[in-house]
Design a protein around this motif. Sequence first.
Motif, PDB file in Angstrom:
ATOM      1  N   SER A   1       0.826  -1.212   0.000  1.00 45.36           N
ATOM      2  CA  SER A   1       0.000   0.000   0.000  1.00 45.36           C
ATOM      3  C   SER A   1       0.861   1.263   0.000  1.00 45.36           C
ATOM      4  O   SER A   1       0.395   2.319  -0.402  1.00 45.36           O
ATOM      5  N   LEU A   2       2.115   1.158   0.416  1.00 39.33           N
ATOM      6  CA  LEU A   2       3.030   2.299   0.307  1.00 39.33           C
ATOM      7  C   LEU A   2       3.606   2.404  -1.105  1.00 39.33           C
ATOM      8  O   LEU A   2       3.828   3.498  -1.610  1.00 39.33           O
ATOM      9  N   LEU A   3       3.846   1.247  -1.715  1.00 33.36           N
ATOM     10  CA  LEU A   3       4.428   1.246  -3.060  1.00 33.36           C
ATOM     11  C   LEU A   3       3.419   1.666  -4.124  1.00 33.36           C
ATOM     12  O   LEU A   3       3.749   2.428  -5.025  1.00 33.36           O
ATOM     13  N   ARG A   4       2.189   1.155  -4.030  1.00 33.89           N
ATOM     14  CA  ARG A   4       1.151   1.471  -5.011  1.00 33.89           C
ATOM     15  C   ARG A   4      -0.198   1.626  -4.313  1.00 33.89           C
ATOM     16  O   ARG A   4      -1.040   0.725  -4.357  1.00 33.89           O
ATOM     17  N   PRO A   5      -0.427   2.754  -3.663  1.00 28.89           N
ATOM     18  CA  PRO A   5      -1.702   2.948  -2.970  1.00 28.89           C
ATOM     19  C   PRO A   5      -2.904   2.945  -3.911  1.00 28.89           C
ATOM     20  O   PRO A   5      -4.021   2.667  -3.480  1.00 28.89           O
ATOM     21  N   ASP A   6      -2.678   3.196  -5.197  1.00 29.08           N
ATOM     22  CA  ASP A   6      -3.786   3.154  -6.151  1.00 29.08           C
ATOM     23  C   ASP A   6      -4.243   1.721  -6.416  1.00 29.08           C
ATOM     24  O   ASP A   6      -5.422   1.470  -6.652  1.00 29.08           O
ATOM     25  N   LEU A   7      -3.327   0.762  -6.343  1.00 28.39           N
ATOM     26  CA  LEU A   7      -3.676  -0.641  -6.551  1.00 28.39           C
ATOM     27  C   LEU A   7      -4.002  -1.366  -5.249  1.00 28.39           C
ATOM     28  O   LEU A   7      -4.821  -2.277  -5.227  1.00 28.39           O
ATOM     29  N   TYR A   8      -3.325  -0.975  -4.172  1.00 30.30           N
ATOM     30  CA  TYR A   8      -3.477  -1.634  -2.881  1.00 30.30           C
ATOM     31  C   TYR A   8      -3.747  -0.597  -1.791  1.00 30.30           C
ATOM     32  O   TYR A   8      -2.852  -0.268  -1.014  1.00 30.30           O
ATOM     33  N   PRO A   9      -4.964  -0.080  -1.735  1.00 26.81           N
ATOM     34  CA  PRO A   9      -5.257   0.903  -0.689  1.00 26.81           C
ATOM     35  C   PRO A   9      -5.166   0.256   0.682  1.00 26.81           C
ATOM     36  O   PRO A   9      -5.355  -0.956   0.824  1.00 26.81           O
ATOM     37  N   GLU A  10      -4.845   1.065   1.660  1.00 29.95           N
ATOM     38  CA  GLU A  10      -4.778   0.539   3.025  1.00 29.95           C
ATOM     39  C   GLU A  10      -6.148   0.036   3.423  1.00 29.95           C
ATOM     40  O   GLU A  10      -7.154   0.677   3.164  1.00 29.95           O
ATOM     41  N   SER A  11      -6.165  -1.121   4.059  1.00 32.62           N
ATOM     42  CA  SER A  11      -7.443  -1.670   4.485  1.00 32.62           C
ATOM     43  C   SER A  11      -7.904  -0.953   5.746  1.00 32.62           C
ATOM     44  O   SER A  11      -7.092  -0.506   6.553  1.00 32.62           O
ATOM     45  N   PRO A  12      -9.212  -0.822   5.920  1.00 30.01           N
ATOM     46  CA  PRO A  12      -9.707  -0.175   7.125  1.00 30.01           C
ATOM     47  C   PRO A  12      -9.356  -1.021   8.341  1.00 30.01           C
ATOM     48  O   PRO A  12      -9.171  -2.236   8.229  1.00 30.01           O
ATOM     49  N   PRO A  13      -9.248  -0.415   9.497  1.00 24.53           N
ATOM     50  CA  PRO A  13      -8.881  -1.181  10.692  1.00 24.53           C
ATOM     51  C   PRO A  13      -9.936  -2.234  11.011  1.00 24.53           C
ATOM     52  O   PRO A  13     -11.122  -2.035  10.768  1.00 24.53           O
ATOM     53  N   THR A  14      -9.475  -3.353  11.556  1.00 27.44           N
ATOM     54  CA  THR A  14     -10.398  -4.404  11.970  1.00 27.44           C
ATOM     55  C   THR A  14     -11.026  -4.034  13.295  1.00 27.44           C
ATOM     56  O   THR A  14     -10.586  -3.105  13.967  1.00 27.44           O
ATOM     57  N   MET A  15     -12.043  -4.771  13.697  1.00 30.39           N
ATOM     58  CA  MET A  15     -12.725  -4.458  14.940  1.00 30.39           C
ATOM     59  C   MET A  15     -11.764  -4.577  16.130  1.00 30.39           C
ATOM     60  O   MET A  15     -11.788  -3.759  17.031  1.00 30.39           O
ATOM     61  N   THR A  16     -10.871  -5.572  16.118  1.00 30.90           N
ATOM     62  CA  THR A  16      -9.939  -5.723  17.231  1.00 30.90           C
ATOM     63  C   THR A  16      -8.923  -4.591  17.273  1.00 30.90           C
ATOM     64  O   THR A  16      -8.408  -4.273  18.336  1.00 30.90           O
ATOM     65  N   GLN A  17      -8.637  -3.972  16.134  1.00 34.97           N
ATOM     66  CA  GLN A  17      -7.742  -2.823  16.125  1.00 34.97           C
ATOM     67  C   GLN A  17      -8.471  -1.564  16.583  1.00 34.97           C
ATOM     68  O   GLN A  17      -7.862  -0.654  17.125  1.00 34.97           O
ATOM     69  N   THR A  18      -9.772  -1.509  16.349  1.00 36.46           N
ATOM     70  CA  THR A  18     -10.561  -0.335  16.677  1.00 36.46           C
ATOM     71  C   THR A  18     -10.940  -0.309  18.155  1.00 36.46           C
ATOM     72  O   THR A  18     -10.874   0.724  18.809  1.00 36.46           O
ATOM     73  N   ILE A  19     -11.334  -1.462  18.686  1.00 36.33           N
ATOM     74  CA  ILE A  19     -11.772  -1.547  20.078  1.00 36.33           C
ATOM     75  C   ILE A  19     -10.556  -1.865  20.937  1.00 36.33           C
ATOM     76  O   ILE A  19      -9.880  -2.860  20.717  1.00 36.33           O
ATOM     77  N   PRO A  20     -10.262  -1.035  21.918  1.00 46.33           N
ATOM     78  CA  PRO A  20      -9.093  -1.291  22.749  1.00 46.33           C
ATOM     79  C   PRO A  20      -9.254  -2.605  23.529  1.00 46.33           C
ATOM     80  O   PRO A  20     -10.353  -2.999  23.890  1.00 46.33           O
ATOM     81  N   SER A  21      -8.126  -3.267  23.765  1.00 48.55           N
ATOM     82  CA  SER A  21      -8.168  -4.547  24.470  1.00 48.55           C
ATOM     83  C   SER A  21      -8.591  -4.372  25.921  1.00 48.55           C
ATOM     84  O   SER A  21      -8.959  -5.329  26.585  1.00 48.55           O
ATOM     85  N   THR A  22      -8.567  -3.145  26.419  1.00 43.18           N
ATOM     86  CA  THR A  22      -8.979  -2.889  27.795  1.00 43.18           C
ATOM     87  C   THR A  22     -10.487  -2.733  27.920  1.00 43.18           C
ATOM     88  O   THR A  22     -11.006  -2.646  29.022  1.00 43.18           O
ATOM     89  N   ALA A  23     -11.176  -2.699  26.785  1.00 35.12           N
ATOM     90  CA  ALA A  23     -12.629  -2.565  26.823  1.00 35.12           C
ATOM     91  C   ALA A  23     -13.236  -3.810  27.448  1.00 35.12           C
ATOM     92  O   ALA A  23     -12.792  -4.923  27.221  1.00 35.12           O
ATOM     93  N   THR A  24     -14.257  -3.617  28.255  1.00 30.04           N
ATOM     94  CA  THR A  24     -14.920  -4.745  28.901  1.00 30.04           C
ATOM     95  C   THR A  24     -16.375  -4.773  28.501  1.00 30.04           C
ATOM     96  O   THR A  24     -16.967  -3.753  28.155  1.00 30.04           O
ATOM     97  N   GLN A  25     -16.930  -5.958  28.573  1.00 26.21           N
ATOM     98  CA  GLN A  25     -18.342  -6.093  28.287  1.00 26.21           C
ATOM     99  C   GLN A  25     -19.115  -5.765  29.548  1.00 26.21           C
ATOM    100  O   GLN A  25     -18.718  -6.125  30.649  1.00 26.21           O
ATOM    101  N   HIS A  26     -20.207  -5.091  29.382  1.00 30.64           N
ATOM    102  CA  HIS A  26     -21.077  -4.777  30.503  1.00 30.64           C
ATOM    103  C   HIS A  26     -22.348  -5.582  30.340  1.00 30.64           C
ATOM    104  O   HIS A  26     -23.011  -5.511  29.310  1.00 30.64           O
ATOM    105  N   SER A  27     -22.678  -6.368  31.364  1.00 29.56           N
ATOM    106  CA  SER A  27     -23.925  -7.109  31.280  1.00 29.56           C
ATOM    107  C   SER A  27     -25.027  -6.277  31.898  1.00 29.56           C
ATOM    108  O   SER A  27     -24.843  -5.590  32.893  1.00 29.56           O
ATOM    109  N   SER A  28     -26.159  -6.338  31.297  1.00 33.06           N
ATOM    110  CA  SER A  28     -27.298  -5.561  31.740  1.00 33.06           C
ATOM    111  C   SER A  28     -28.198  -6.437  32.596  1.00 33.06           C
ATOM    112  O   SER A  28     -28.421  -7.603  32.274  1.00 33.06           O
ATOM    113  N   PRO A  29     -28.724  -5.898  33.687  1.00 33.74           N
ATOM    114  CA  PRO A  29     -29.629  -6.698  34.503  1.00 33.74           C
ATOM    115  C   PRO A  29     -30.978  -6.895  33.813  1.00 33.74           C
ATOM    116  O   PRO A  29     -31.798  -7.679  34.244  1.00 33.74           O
TER     117      PRO A  29
END
Length: 93
Positions: free
Chosen positions: A51-79
């Motif tokens: 993607s650095l050599l030919r961004p027109d042919l190989y655009p950078e892929s969007p971040p994955t969900m694991t890259q977007t959501i920090p690993s410190t995020a926790t699930q909250h359960s609802s009562p």
Amino acid sequence: MKRAVEVLGSQTNLAKKLGCTPQNVQRMCSTGHVPGKHVLRIEAATGVSRSLLRPDLYPESPPTMTQTIPSTATQHSSPRVAVNPSSTGGEPV
């Protein structure tokens, strides 16, 4: 291209990896244009991203969900009950 040449040590070394002439590599370096047929070989040989050599042919892929959501995020359960009891015909369990 500059980074690819630095990794391999010289334009001649890169030319050998690509199976082309050093003049061809020099042209790619001076113009900044890398023919599509060389992109994947350069990436494999040097680690320089396609993607650095030919961004027109190989655009950078969007971040994955694991890259977007920090690993410190926790699930909250609802009562709350997830399903409305009236839709199941009974009381919540």
